[in-house]
Design a protein around this motif. Structure first.
Motif, PDB file in Angstrom:
ATOM      1  N   HIS A 168       0.853  -1.197   0.000  1.00  0.00           N
ATOM      2  CA  HIS A 168       0.000   0.000   0.000  1.00  0.00           C
ATOM      3  C   HIS A 168       0.883   1.240   0.000  1.00  0.00           C
ATOM      4  O   HIS A 168       1.858   1.307   0.745  1.00  0.00           O
ATOM      5  CB  HIS A 168      -0.912  -0.001   1.239  1.00  0.00           C
ATOM      6  CG  HIS A 168      -1.725   1.247   1.372  1.00  0.00           C
ATOM      7  ND1 HIS A 168      -2.796   1.516   0.545  1.00  0.00           N
ATOM      8  CD2 HIS A 168      -1.621   2.303   2.223  1.00  0.00           C
ATOM      9  CE1 HIS A 168      -3.322   2.682   0.891  1.00  0.00           C
ATOM     10  NE2 HIS A 168      -2.619   3.179   1.905  1.00  0.00           N
ATOM     11  N   ARG A 169       0.527   2.200  -0.845  1.00  0.00           N
ATOM     12  CA  ARG A 169       1.274   3.464  -0.866  1.00  0.00           C
ATOM     13  C   ARG A 169       0.716   4.397   0.209  1.00  0.00           C
ATOM     14  O   ARG A 169      -0.488   4.610   0.282  1.00  0.00           O
ATOM     15  CB  ARG A 169       1.152   4.162  -2.223  1.00  0.00           C
ATOM     16  CG  ARG A 169       1.815   3.444  -3.379  1.00  0.00           C
ATOM     17  CD  ARG A 169       1.787   4.342  -4.624  1.00  0.00           C
ATOM     18  NE  ARG A 169       2.372   3.689  -5.782  1.00  0.00           N
ATOM     19  CZ  ARG A 169       1.688   3.027  -6.689  1.00  0.00           C
ATOM     20  NH1 ARG A 169       0.371   2.920  -6.555  1.00  0.00           N
ATOM     21  NH2 ARG A 169       2.295   2.468  -7.711  1.00  0.00           N
ATOM     22  N   SER A 170       1.579   4.976   0.992  1.00  0.00           N
ATOM     23  CA  SER A 170       1.140   5.974   1.963  1.00  0.00           C
ATOM     24  C   SER A 170       0.978   7.318   1.255  1.00  0.00           C
ATOM     25  O   SER A 170       1.542   7.555   0.180  1.00  0.00           O
ATOM     26  CB  SER A 170       2.154   6.114   3.098  1.00  0.00           C
ATOM     27  OG  SER A 170       3.350   6.714   2.623  1.00  0.00           O
ATOM     28  N   LEU A 171       0.202   8.207   1.872  1.00  0.00           N
ATOM     29  CA  LEU A 171       0.012   9.538   1.290  1.00  0.00           C
ATOM     30  C   LEU A 171       1.326  10.296   1.226  1.00  0.00           C
ATOM     31  O   LEU A 171       1.569  11.065   0.282  1.00  0.00           O
ATOM     32  CB  LEU A 171      -1.015  10.318   2.117  1.00  0.00           C
ATOM     33  CG  LEU A 171      -2.463   9.839   2.026  1.00  0.00           C
ATOM     34  CD1 LEU A 171      -3.348  10.661   2.949  1.00  0.00           C
ATOM     35  CD2 LEU A 171      -2.973   9.926   0.593  1.00  0.00           C
ATOM     36  N   ASN A 172       2.208  10.089   2.218  1.00  0.00           N
ATOM     37  CA  ASN A 172       3.508  10.764   2.194  1.00  0.00           C
ATOM     38  C   ASN A 172       4.332  10.311   0.998  1.00  0.00           C
ATOM     39  O   ASN A 172       4.989  11.123   0.341  1.00  0.00           O
ATOM     40  CB  ASN A 172       4.269  10.477   3.493  1.00  0.00           C
ATOM     41  CG  ASN A 172       3.717  11.257   4.663  1.00  0.00           C
ATOM     42  OD1 ASN A 172       3.122  12.313   4.480  1.00  0.00           O
ATOM     43  ND2 ASN A 172       3.910  10.746   5.865  1.00  0.00           N
ATOM     44  N   ASP A 173       4.292   9.006   0.722  1.00  0.00           N
ATOM     45  CA  ASP A 173       5.045   8.491  -0.424  1.00  0.00           C
ATOM     46  C   ASP A 173       4.479   9.030  -1.740  1.00  0.00           C
ATOM     47  O   ASP A 173       5.236   9.437  -2.632  1.00  0.00           O
ATOM     48  CB  ASP A 173       5.030   6.968  -0.433  1.00  0.00           C
ATOM     49  CG  ASP A 173       5.887   6.383   0.670  1.00  0.00           C
ATOM     50  OD1 ASP A 173       6.782   7.096   1.161  1.00  0.00           O
ATOM     51  OD2 ASP A 173       5.663   5.216   1.047  1.00  0.00           O
ATOM     52  N   ILE A 174       3.161   9.046  -1.861  1.00  0.00           N
ATOM     53  CA  ILE A 174       2.554   9.566  -3.092  1.00  0.00           C
ATOM     54  C   ILE A 174       2.928  11.028  -3.283  1.00  0.00           C
ATOM     55  O   ILE A 174       3.224  11.484  -4.392  1.00  0.00           O
ATOM     56  CB  ILE A 174       1.025   9.401  -3.038  1.00  0.00           C
ATOM     57  CG1 ILE A 174       0.659   7.907  -3.052  1.00  0.00           C
ATOM     58  CG2 ILE A 174       0.352  10.115  -4.201  1.00  0.00           C
ATOM     59  CD1 ILE A 174      -0.812   7.637  -2.839  1.00  0.00           C
TER      60      ILE A 174
END
Length: 330
Positions: A213-219
């Motif tokens: 799952h991609r975190s919002l910080n990573d995106i």
């Protein structure tokens, strides 16, 4: 003159009216319990704030099933702080209005510099005031006030936790590394060079393994714009040109000024535009700033293809993405 002196001595104030707590012991006990109850509610409000901050779960708000964790967390924090501050203030006001001394005192003018005797008198007055307020005679109020004030002091200390921990290298790094495939956003579809025509733009993210799952910080840090030009249109040095593939060049989508999304591409001029503050970057010259407040070009992501012909990263970004921060040299 005598009339003026009389007016000063007797300005015509109405006769003093005693409160019920001054004359009725039962009323005094009742007021004391009311004050203690408000202090206890204040302490419970602080407990709710602490619980919401550390352990909140949407299930505790079973009567509002649509809240979700984040909204329940914010609701618990807000309600807890409001109850704690309101009840401790209301308790102090109620205590002052019903139980503290209700006498009219005249303070005569005196010199600003206090003599030693005056200081001693002040200490005696404070002690006498504390005794008159009933701190010694009213242990219930003293204990509940101490509990409310003590617990309320936890709130600012607890909220200081939001100042840390320090980010370390999180601001300098992204999820991109050598061999990471570029996939469409949205869609997560791997891209081949032939998927992009000259003049085309695609927003991409690094591929992730199934089930991850991609975190919002990573995106927020990983977003990349792919732009395809004719190779002869670039004005790059040999190293920067080696980071492109068949006219396809990749830049961070995060503006180096304030972190907005660089979302506008002018196909005729080959310029990328940030809509927030109009920073403009020249794609043909490695996203060099040609207008606006941004002080740095957009970081470039070196790209190539893998054995299956899909576009992949040669290496991470050449510099940290986004706006400046303390640990950054520029």
């Amino acid at each position: 003159m005598s009339n003026e002196i009389e007016l000063i001595k007797d300005p015509g104030l109405p006769a003093h009216v005693h409160r019920r707590a001054d004359t009725d012991p039962k009323a005094a006990v009742r007021a004391e319990r009311q004050v203690a109850t408000l202090f206890i509610l204040s302490a419970l409000g602080t407990v709710l704030l602490v619980y919401s901050y550390l352990f909140v779960d949407e299930d505790i708000f079973f009567f509002i099933p649509v809240l979700g964790n984040t909204n329940a967390h914010q609701l618990g924090l807000g309600m807890g702080m409001a109850i704690a501050l309101f009840c401790i203030g209301a308790g102090l006001i109620h205590w002052a209005k019903t139980l503290m001394p209700d006498e009219e005192v005249i303070a005569q003018r005196h010199e600003f510099k206090s003599e030693d005797e005056d200081r001693e008198d002040f200490v005696k007055t404070v002690k006498a005031g504390a005794a008159a307020a009933g701190l010694g005679r009213r242990p219930l109020i003293k204990r509940t006030l101490g509990a409310a004030l003590g617990l309320s002091a936890i709130s600012p200390v607890l909220l200081l936790g939001d100042l840390g921990p320090l980010p370390g290298n999180k601001l300098k790094t992204t999820s991109w590394k050598k061999g990471t495939r570029l996939v469409t956003d949205p869609g997560d579809r791997p891209l081949r060079p032939e998927d992009l025509e000259v003049g085309a733009v695609a927003q991409t993210l690094p591929a992730i393994a199934p089930g991850e799952h991609r975190s919002l910080n990573d995106i927020g840090k990983d977003a990349v714009l792919l732009i395809r030009l004719r190779p002869e249109e670039f004005n790059l040095d040999a190293e920067r040109l080696s980071w492109t593939y068949e006219g396809i060049i990749a830049f961070s989508k995060i503006c180096s000024h304030m972190g907005c999304a660089v979302a506008l591409y002018e196909q005729q001029t080959k310029h990328l535009l940030c809509p927030c503050h109009q920073s403009t970057f020249d794609v043909t010259r490695a996203a060099k700033v040609i207008f606006g407040p941004s002080a740095r070009p957009l970081p470039q992501l070196p790209i190539t293809i893998d054995a299956e012909g899909y576009l992949v990263a040669q290496a991470p970004f050449n510099e940290p993405v986004g706006p400046s921060f303390w640990e950054r040299s520029r």
